[in-house]
Write a protein that holds these residues in place. Structure first.
Motif, short mmCIF file in Angstrom:
data_model
loop_
_atom_site.label_atom_id
_atom_site.label_comp_id
_atom_site.label_asym_id
_atom_site.label_seq_id
_atom_site.Cartn_x
_atom_site.Cartn_y
_atom_site.Cartn_z
N SER A 1 -41.24 -31.53 1.79
CA SER A 1 -40.53 -32.24 1.01
C SER A 1 -40.94 -33.24 1.46
O SER A 1 -40.67 -34.46 0.70
CB SER A 1 -39.07 -32.26 1.12
N ALA A 2 -41.97 -33.45 2.77
CA ALA A 2 -42.35 -35.28 2.62
C ALA A 2 -44.01 -34.83 3.15
O ALA A 2 -44.17 -33.71 3.63
CB ALA A 2 -41.37 -34.82 3.98
N VAL A 3 -45.14 -36.09 3.58
CA VAL A 3 -45.68 -35.90 4.11
C VAL A 3 -45.41 -36.35 5.92
O VAL A 3 -44.50 -37.06 5.93
CB VAL A 3 -46.67 -36.90 3.25
N THR A 4 -45.59 -35.48 6.57
CA THR A 4 -45.90 -35.97 7.67
C THR A 4 -47.07 -36.77 8.42
O THR A 4 -48.00 -35.92 7.75
CB THR A 4 -44.95 -34.79 8.81
N THR A 5 -47.37 -37.02 9.93
CA THR A 5 -48.54 -38.23 10.18
C THR A 5 -48.18 -37.28 12.01
O THR A 5 -47.06 -37.89 12.49
CB THR A 5 -48.22 -38.95 10.09
N SER A 6 -49.45 -37.35 12.26
CA SER A 6 -49.53 -37.57 13.50
C SER A 6 -50.71 -37.43 14.49
O SER A 6 -52.14 -37.74 13.75
CB SER A 6 -49.30 -35.94 13.98
N ASP A 7 -50.95 -38.11 15.50
CA ASP A 7 -52.15 -38.58 16.40
C ASP A 7 -53.31 -37.61 15.61
O ASP A 7 -53.48 -36.62 16.19
CB ASP A 7 -51.89 -39.39 17.22
#
Length: 863
Positions: A282-288
């Motif tokens: 349902s969504a796009v997540t980001t991480s380092d």
């Protein structure tokens, strides 16, 4: 591989007549409309200067019809096709009132209806259209689209303010040329580069690798450099622990510098590297992005995609965990040496690639599956899944061949492959060969159709490391170079082929590939023993040598000598002919032992013939070592801008010579040392082979090959074994001469198989497309062979200095190649342009005709 044929003058005349009829029957303008122009030429000018860059020329939508030596063959083939074959057929069918009914009575209604779709009516025309080429009519819409492409291309090179126009000129009736003109203007350059990097780990790695950047301050703007920089940075990050780096994370903001003058044309570049993005349901997540190290490296040796992990056993070896079912069939060290991931080391993409290559190189597994799975905050588990190939496999091949020895040959080659023989990925292959052939050689007494036979067997053991007793080579030659040891044993036997040779050979070789550009090969031991079973057949096989000897013996001086009468087949006076072998041996001994008086010329001629007979009939023992270096910068089968270089150095007999100082070997009457009753060969040999390709245009290639080789006998030898000598002529050499028929030097092929120990050759070939997969070629081959530093004293055959280069032969010609994807079938027609065997006044173009031309049939390109 090639087969020479002679071309008859009648065939040549018919071919030329047919070609003339085709040319005269065609008109390149017959389907060009009244208000249309046939495109004859494109020209691109940038700031008034002609552009000859192939990449820029490819941006133009319309190109003139292709030509072969200026002749539009494909266009005229297209014109041979009927425009509307079905309409033409219908008009013919109803031209006479009762024609249709007569055809129906003779055939049937259904068959007459199908005639319009038959090959003779419409199929031939469709085929001609397919292999042909429709006339290229100038289309202004496509011309404007070409302008847009040119504008965009030069814009990508920093000429943002370029202006483009075109001009159509009528060069002849219904023929036109298009000139594309680009006013480039001043290019934009890079004034400053800043960065906006979200991840601290990425930022730290970036700062360590700015020196070799493609995008630099002060350089002219070029969009292709930005793409190369993205690839460079992605490779750096993936080889610095960022196992999941996405190239799409890199982007650039490009803006004009508004603080400068309007005509300064400077640009500010900002490099953006975003965080890792993961797309969920349902969504796009980001991480380092983070630097990852390996916590565990797991190797699954029996991975079949449906096995249950709970049933697997495991063993730990050097921080690796090896899983298996029932029994571990591979040595742990062998598996570990093929994997380049290490516990507690950072992730490197290059180690992943090396692991793929090395596991595939073992030859005992199918293509592996490698995954890297996060197992902690900064940790990974590497999983290598392997599926073993079958332990044993059988194979067989069947060939139909033709050569200068046999008219037709049949060969059967069964083989057995045994993998992982000693649990260390050692692979043993056993291959046999049985062949029968038909030869019309008059020296063969056997009257059966298949009157020649050859059979043999070869054993090859491949070891996936450099096997060297008492020495660990992995320190200097790492396993990522794909090291391999090969131990070979082989033997072959011939019947009714030449002197019926029996050959035995063994090889211990090492090869490794440090990069795609370099390959090394060392044959530490290369032993070959050749035994001639029927040396008495020499004069039956080598008919030229017999003719020379018999021409001397047939003179009245010798044929009238009663002491020599037993050596002839027929009574004295009735065309005397020496018997083989007793007569040839007896006559030779009588001349060389001065049992009968002879002239100095006859004595020297007989001596040369006897020396050649002894050399070609004696058994050979070659105990050699050699090193080969291969350099190749080709980047794929479609790359036509590359070079290849091969250097080889071989030394034979030195080890045996050293042993002879310790162990007393027997000697023959010539004071040569014998091993097992055979004089061993001693020589030094070196070769240089260079190939260079130039891409003249997208489909036209110029190829060059140069070769130099020399073998110098010394010590225990005064000549080079026949199997290690050089010959000239053939499908991959000087194509205007048949194999073994050129040289040595300016001699006129005085022997059946002419060979020598020095060779120089140069081949130049221009390749171009004809019709679809059919290609054409024009070639020039120069070269020859000579004797040097051996026991041959004939000045016409020896290399005495630079003046001997006058003996270099030149052959020119043309050829056809058909590309079957997996191989190329080739036919080359060579003409003797300069023949050094002729008198000086007759060397040039004397034999330049179809009668003396040689047709060579070969597989794949000659170089």
């Amino acid at each position: 591989m090639g087969i020479p044929f002679r071309i008859t003058r009648t065939f040549a005349k018919i071919s030329l007549l047919f070609l003339a009829m085709v040319i005269n029957s065609c008109n390149t303008l017959k389907r060009v409309g009244e208000n249309e122009l046939l495109l004859k030429k494109n020209a691109i000018y940038a700031d008034g200067k002609a552009v000859k860059d192939e990449n820029i020329e490819s941006l133009v939508f319309q190109e003139p019809n292709s030509t072969i030596l200026g002749y539009p063959l494909r266009l005229n083939l297209y014109y041979l096709a009927k425009k509307n074959p079905d309409s033409s057929f219908q008009a013919w069918l109803y031209r006479k009132e009762k024609r249709e009914q007569r055809l129906i009575d003779f055939l049937s209604k259904k068959q007459v209806d199908r005639l319009g779709e038959s090959f003779l009516v419409s199929g031939l025309s469709e085929w001609l259209k397919k292999i042909g080429e429709s006339p290229v009519i100038i289309d202004t819409v496509k011309t404007k689209r070409s302008l847009e492409r040119l504008r965009a291309y030069y814009g990508s090179k920093g000429y943002f303010n370029n202006n483009t126009t075109y001009v159509i000129d009528t060069v002849k009736k219904k023929r036109g040329a298009i000139e594309y003109k680009i006013d480039l203007g001043q290019p934009f350059s890079i004034d400053s580069i800043s960065r906006n990097i979200a991840s601290k780990a990425i930022d730290s790695i970036y700062l360590l690798h700015t020196e070799n950047a493609f995008v630099k301050r002060g350089d002219q703007f070029d969009l292709s450099f930005f793409a190369q920089e993205r690839e460079r940075l992605s490779a750096i990050f993936r080889n610095s622990g960022i196992y999941n780096f996405q190239e799409s994370s890199i982007s650039y903001d490009i803006a004009a510098d508004t603080t400068k003058l309007a005509d300064d044309q400077k640009m500010n570049i900002e490099l953006n590297i975003e965080n890792f993005k993961r797309r969920g349901d349902s969504a796009v997540t980001t991480s380092d992005y983070k630097v990852y190290k390996f916590n565990n490296v797991n190797i699954y040796t029996d991975y079949l995609y449906d096995e249950r992990d709970s049933e697997q056993k495991f063993v730990r070896y050097d921080n690796y965990t090896i899983f298996y079912h029932n029994k571990l069939r591979f040595k742990p060290k062998t598996l570990v040496n093929a994997v380049f991931f290490e516990k507690d080391s950072i992730y490197r993409e290059i180690n992943r690639t090396r692991t793929y290559r090395q596991i595939t190189n073992l030859g005992v597994f199918k293509y592996p599956t490698i995954t890297s799975v996060p197992s902690s905050e900064n940790g990974l588990d590497a999983n290598i899944y392997l599926a073993a190939r079958p332990k044993y496999s059988l194979g067989t091949s069947f060939e139909v061949t033709r050569s200068n020895i046999q008219q037709v040959g049949l060969a059967l080659s069964p083989s057995l492959q045994a993998r992982n023989l000693f649990s260390g990925a050692e692979n043993l292959s056993i291959a046999g060969r049985v062949s029968i052939g038909s030869s019309n050689d008059p020296s063969i007494i056997d009257n059966r159709f298949f009157n020649i036979q050859e059979y043999g067997i070869d054993l090859n053991l491949d070891i996936p490391r450099l096997w060297f007793p008492f020495f660990d080579t992995s320190r200097i030659i790492p396993s990522y170079t794909l090291p391999k040891t090969r131990i070979s044993l082989g033997t072959s036997f011939q019947k009714n082929i030449g002197l019926d040779k029996q050959a035995f050979n063994t090889v211990l070789s090492y090869n490794w590939i440090p990069s795609e550009f370099i390959k090394h090969n060392i044959e530490l031991l290369n032993v070959q023993f050749v035994r001639n079973v029927n040396p008495d057949r020499f004069f039956n096989v080598y008919r030229n040598s017999f003719s020379q000897l018999n021409s001397i013996a047939a003179t009245d001086v010798y044929s009238g000598n009663s002491s020599l009468s037993d050596f002839y087949e027929s009574p004295v006076g009735n065309t005397p002919r020496l018997t083989i072998p007793s007569g040839t041996t007896g006559f030779t001994n009588a001349i060389l032992n001065n049992e009968v008086p002879s002239t100095r010329e006859d004595f020297e001629s007989v001596s040369v013939i006897e020396e050649r007979r002894q050399r070609l009939t004696e058994n050979n023992l070659i105990f050699a070592s050699n090193y080969t270096l291969n350099l190749n910068n080709r980047e794929g089968l479609t790359d036509n801008k590359f070079f290849q270089f091969r250097f080889k150095f071989e030394s034979a007999g030195n080890l045996l010579s050293a042993i002879s100082q310790i162990i007393p070997f027997n000697k023959n009457e010539n004071e040569n040392f014998l091993v097992f009753g055979v004089p061993y060969s001693q020589y030094l040999k070196t070769e240089f082979d260079y190939v260079k390709y130039w891409s003249i245009s997208r489909n036209n290639v110029l190829a060059l090959r140069t070769f130099f080789g020399i073998a110098i006998p010394y010590g225990n030898s005064n000549n080079i074994p026949f199997v290690r000598s050089y010959f000239a002529g053939g499908a991959n050499d000087i194509r205007a001469w048949s194999p073994y028929s050129l040289g040595p030097g300016r001699t006129d092929a005085i022997n059946d198989f002419n060979e020598a120990n020095l060779k120089i050759s140069l081949n130049l070939e221009y390749r171009f497309p004809l019709l679809g997969n059919l290609k054409g070629a024009l070639f020039a081959d120069a070269g020859n062979i000579w004797n040097v530093f051996d026991n041959v004293e004939d000045p016409a055959a020896t290399f005495t200095g630079f003046r001997s280069l006058e003996d270099i032969a030149l052959g020119t010609g043309f050829g056809l190649r058909y590309d079957f994807t997996y191989f190329v079938l080739r036919a080359d027609l060579g003409f003797k342009t300069y023949n050094p065997a002729e008198e000086i006044s007759k060397r040039w173009l004397t034999d330049f005709n179809f009668t003396n031309a040689v047709l060579q049939i070969g597989i794949n390109y000659p170089f």
